[in-house]
Scaffold this motif. Structure first.
Motif, PDB file in Angstrom:
ATOM      1  N   UNK A 163      49.508  34.037  22.229  1.00  0.00           N
ATOM      2  CA  UNK A 163      48.628  34.885  22.680  1.00  0.00           C
ATOM      3  C   UNK A 163      47.310  34.559  22.875  1.00  0.00           C
ATOM      4  N   UNK A 165      45.422  34.135  26.038  1.00  0.00           N
ATOM      5  CA  UNK A 165      45.655  34.214  27.689  1.00  0.00           C
ATOM      6  C   UNK A 165      44.533  33.968  28.378  1.00  0.00           C
ATOM      7  N   UNK A 169      47.616  31.728  32.219  1.00  0.00           N
ATOM      8  CA  UNK A 169      48.308  33.049  32.096  1.00  0.00           C
ATOM      9  C   UNK A 169      48.030  33.883  33.111  1.00  0.00           C
ATOM     10  N   UNK A 174      55.649  33.534  36.692  1.00  0.00           N
ATOM     11  CA  UNK A 174      56.103  33.872  35.468  1.00  0.00           C
ATOM     12  C   UNK A 174      57.154  32.778  34.719  1.00  0.00           C
TER      13      UNK A 174
ATOM     14  N   UNK B 152      40.625  48.146  47.677  1.00  0.00           N
ATOM     15  CA  UNK B 152      41.060  47.101  48.559  1.00  0.00           C
ATOM     16  C   UNK B 152      39.767  45.794  48.612  1.00  0.00           C
ATOM     17  N   UNK B 154      37.708  45.255  46.417  1.00  0.00           N
ATOM     18  CA  UNK B 154      37.108  44.748  44.912  1.00  0.00           C
ATOM     19  C   UNK B 154      38.417  44.749  43.862  1.00  0.00           C
ATOM     20  N   UNK B 155      38.495  44.076  42.893  1.00  0.00           N
ATOM     21  CA  UNK B 155      39.175  44.023  41.650  1.00  0.00           C
ATOM     22  C   UNK B 155      39.080  45.064  40.719  1.00  0.00           C
ATOM     23  N   UNK B 158      42.390  46.304  39.152  1.00  0.00           N
ATOM     24  CA  UNK B 158      43.267  44.938  38.783  1.00  0.00           C
ATOM     25  C   UNK B 158      43.462  44.674  37.287  1.00  0.00           C
ATOM     26  N   UNK B 169      52.961  44.254  31.747  1.00  0.00           N
ATOM     27  CA  UNK B 169      52.283  42.986  32.341  1.00  0.00           C
ATOM     28  C   UNK B 169      52.783  41.746  31.870  1.00  0.00           C
ATOM     29  N   UNK B 170      52.686  41.671  30.403  1.00  0.00           N
ATOM     30  CA  UNK B 170      53.442  40.406  29.810  1.00  0.00           C
ATOM     31  C   UNK B 170      54.746  40.120  30.282  1.00  0.00           C
ATOM     32  N   UNK B 172      56.270  40.815  32.805  1.00  0.00           N
ATOM     33  CA  UNK B 172      56.188  40.222  34.168  1.00  0.00           C
ATOM     34  C   UNK B 172      55.947  38.902  34.216  1.00  0.00           C
ATOM     35  N   UNK B 173      55.186  38.317  32.950  1.00  0.00           N
ATOM     36  CA  UNK B 173      54.755  37.008  33.091  1.00  0.00           C
ATOM     37  C   UNK B 173      56.101  36.025  32.523  1.00  0.00           C
ATOM     38  N   UNK B 300      47.512  41.324  19.910  1.00  0.00           N
ATOM     39  CA  UNK B 300      47.656  40.296  21.097  1.00  0.00           C
ATOM     40  C   UNK B 300      47.709  41.139  22.531  1.00  0.00           C
ATOM     41  N   UNK B 304      44.530  41.184  26.026  1.00  0.00           N
ATOM     42  CA  UNK B 304      44.787  41.260  27.502  1.00  0.00           C
ATOM     43  C   UNK B 304      43.900  42.462  28.049  1.00  0.00           C
ATOM     44  N   UNK B 307      40.283  41.801  28.026  1.00  0.00           N
ATOM     45  CA  UNK B 307      39.910  40.960  29.131  1.00  0.00           C
ATOM     46  C   UNK B 307      39.827  41.265  30.563  1.00  0.00           C
ATOM     47  N   UNK B 311      36.759  42.178  33.054  1.00  0.00           N
ATOM     48  CA  UNK B 311      36.797  41.584  34.677  1.00  0.00           C
ATOM     49  C   UNK B 311      36.452  42.751  35.319  1.00  0.00           C
TER      50      UNK B 311
END
Lengths: 274, 420
Positions: A163, A165, A169, A174, B152, B154-155, B158, B169-170, B172-173, B300, B304, B307, B311
């Motif tokens: 964990x 990230x 990451x 993936x 469109x 800016x982020x 996101x 999202x995890x 998908x990783x 955990x 994400x 973070x 952003x």
């Protein structure tokens, strides 16, 4: 032709480091404009490298495989070319910096130490030798890329497990894709190595009266071939996957690297040309 | 511009007040009709779980914020609401506020995607309730443009900023083709339900739900085209799932270390994702020690979320720049609607046409007639413009930027393509 070769010899490392810079910038900043521009930049670098290799062949009347540093520039080219094709086919764009840096390293060493040999042993002018060497180089390039993707897989795997990230990451594709990229690169590598071994087996006994099956380079290449063949079979039969198969790729690469160093620089045989 | 607005939102009021003042679509329609009678000539209402806002151009110039607050509280009585719970905006600040709302930077979850759709619905309600005149229609266009550009250019929207979405999202990783994967969601409270919806949106191959209350699972399964496993026996089928998300309110572990060990044995080397989005935890953290298990708990996943939130916050200055650009554009348009500049622009426009035509034809006339042509064409233009000019001046007497004046000027400018 010679001045062009000299100029391109110094432009190439510059282009590779710039290319690496653009890919790194995009990896860190994720700037949409750079994402598309970097592919064009790599294409132009490869185009320049193609011109360089052709100019070199024309200028010295032999393919650029007559000394280690010529081999290095071909290796730099084939690594980036393999990556470029992989990027086009898979549209995975975030991993280029980890591959292009290898091309840069090979190219800068080549540019510094390369010699302009006009007179070379007759054997090195053989077309079959050229095909044999190009197969081997493309094979090893693919195995290098496979190992890089394997390494990236492990980095992402560790971030996911612990964990933490970070950029890895965020930017890398993936785990399943990284595993596939590593696996398919290994398959392509094995195909080319097989080609190199097949051509070598036909040509070497004819070209060298002192040919021996106990040649260290032959044994090492066969060992590398065997390691990858076992790994790929294990993956295809569903016996191994994920982290295990990735480790296999990395270990296979390390064996290939060590055996190449030993057979090219330490042991001497009929198979040593430089 | 006399656009007036009041807002009760998550910055100013606790959730119980926001809940009490929340307006359903039907209530908004009714309120708009009441506003139209004797409060606003044009107006709209935004009401979501985090805000209720009234915007409009008062019919009476001296209409105050207090009266507007009273108007709302008369229809939505709530004793504990005070003046402190209202944010007040006028003119430029009201425009700025609605742009911020549309862009999602005034939301509780910065960059929230839902708010843009809700703002658009509010605009549609105002238009269907005949509460949108020329000015508000232009404002709606600008606000929608702000929302779209923010997404469109800016982020700001996101990355996952909820634990449920972070869990997806995890996933998908780890997996590339979700359409080939089987997922199980245990517990269908709010978090579990959202996670199940996210999985369906991402195209999960097979979705299975399990819940203590079977009826709830049945209802959601129908909505999401999912299958159901009885809560008492779902553990028998755990090995079939590549993804397991647990979100129950159970005080004890749902999947114990023993369950995990059995699962590891049955799954062989196949990777399995175990997302524990419950408090207290549902899945034994022992899952971490298995190489092929990707176990994540709420802590955990929160990493994400934090973070991504940071952003998004970093993107706010870019969104503010977009808002500024759109405000400049809006007010350039609005200022062009004043009477005097419009009359001047109209005259300049006609004069330019007259001069161009005279210039191209003047040589066809004798020298002594050329001056007469000038006088004649000027007289024609003056006669043509006389009536529109006097009508506009009379309209101006009803007040600066009155809805009537704005409508007439906007139409005139559009018809003659006058931009300056």
């Amino acid at each position: 032709m010679k001045p062009l070769v000299d100029i391109l010899n110094w432009i190439l490392p510059l282009l590779y480091i710039l290319c690496f810079g653009v890919y790194t910038w995009d990896f860190i900043k994720d700037v949409r404009r750079v994402t598309n521009a970097k592919r064009l930049f790599l294409f132009l670098t490869l185009l320049t490298h193609t011109v360089y290799l052709l100019a070199r062949t024309a200028a010295f009347q032999h393919p650029p495989i007559t000394n280690v540093f010529e081999i290095f520039t071909v290796l730099a080219f084939s690594i980036s070319l393999s990556y470029f094709i992989l990027e086009l086919v898979t549209d995975v764009r975030g991993t280029g910096l980890f591959i292009i840096i290898l091309s840069f390293l090979f190219q800068i060493i080549s540019s510094v130490f390369i010699e302009d040999l006009v007179e070379v042993r007759e054997i090195l002018r053989s077309n079959l030798l050229g095909v044999h060497v190009f197969h081997a180089l493309l094979g090893y390039s693919a195995l290098t890329i496979s190992a890089v993707y394997g390494f990236l897989y492990l980095q992402l795997y560790n971030e996911l497990k612990h964990s933490t990230f970070g950029l890895i990451f965020e930017r890398l594709p993936n785990l399943e894709i990284l595993e596939k990229l590593s696996f398919y690169s290994a398959v392509i590598g094995l195909i080319f190595i097989t080609g190199a071994i097949a051509i070598g087996t036909i040509w070497l006994p004819r070209a060298f009266p002192n040919f021996s099956m106990g040649d260290p380079k032959l044994i090492a290449t066969s060992l590398v071939w065997l390691v990858y063949a076992i790994g790929i079979t294990a993956r295809l039969t569903g016996f191994w996957h994920g982290k295990k198969i990735v480790w296999f790729s990395i270990v296979g690469f390390l064996i290939a690297l060590c055996s190449t160093i030993v057979t090219n620089f330490i042991s001497k045989s009929f198979h040593s040309f430089y | 511009m006399n656009l007036l607005a009041v807002s009760v939102n998550h910055h100013t009021a606790p959730v119980e007040i926001r809940e009490a003042l929340h307006l359903s679509t039907e209530e908004m329609k009714g309120l708009l009709a009441d506003l139209r009678k004797d409060v606003f000539s044009e107006g709209f209402i935004i009401s979501t779980c985090n805000r209720t806002e009234l915007y409009g151009i008062p019919i009476q110039a001296d209409y105050s914020y207090k009266e507007l607050e009273r108007f709302l509280l008369d229809r939505k009585p709530m004793l504990s609401v005070t003046d402190e719970h209202f944010q007040k905006f006028f003119s430029c600040s009201a425009i700025n506020h609605v742009f911020r709302v549309a862009a999602g930077i005034d939301s509780l979850l910065i960059g929230d995607n839902q708010i843009f759709g809700q703002v658009k619905e509010s605009f549609q309600l105002a238009e269907s309730g005949q509460m949108a005149g020329v000015m508000l229609k232009r404002l709606f266009d600008s606000a929608i443009r702000v929302g779209k550009r923010s997404k469109t250019e800016t982020l700001i929207s996101e990355g996952a900023i909820t634990v449920s979405y972070a869990a997806v999202q995890l996933i998908e990783k780890i997996f590339s083709a979700l359409s080939k994967k089987n997922a199980l969601v245990i517990g269908l409270g709010e978090t579990g339900e959202i996670a199940a919806k996210h999985l369906r949106d991402k195209g999960i191959g097979k979705l299975t739900l399990t819940n203590r209350t079977y009826e709830k699972a049945e209802k959601l399964a129908e909505q999401l085209h999912a299958s159901i496993l009885p809560f008492s026996s779902f553990k028998d089928n755990l090995k079939d799932f590549d993804i397991i998300i647990s979100a129950t309110s159970s005080p004890e572990l749902i999947l114990t270390a023993e369950d995990i060990a059995k699962l590891a044995k049955k799954r062989g080397g196949n990777p399995t994702i175990l997302s524990d989005i419950a408090i207290p935890r549902d899945i034994s953290p022992e899952a971490r020690k298995y190489d092929t298990f990707f176990y994540h708990d709420i802590d955990s996943l929160n990493i994400i979320v934090e973070q991504n939130m940071k952003k998004r916050k970093d993107e706010i200055p870019k969104v503010q720049q977009i808002i500024m650009e759109e405000m400049i554009d809006f007010f350039s348009w609005f200022n062009s609607l004043e009477i005097a500049p419009t009359i001047k622009s109209l005259r300049d426009h006609f004069e330019a046409i007259r001069m161009e035509e005279v210039k191209s034809q003047i040589n066809r006339f004798a020298k002594e007639d050329q001056e007469k042509i000038e006088i004649l064409t000027k007289r024609i233009i003056n006669k043509i413009l006389h009536h529109p000019t006097t009508t506009l001046r009379k309209t101006a007497e009803n007040g600066v930027n009155s809805p009537e004046a704005i409508a007439k000027i906007a139409m005139l400018r559009e018809m003659f393509d006058i931009k300056n």
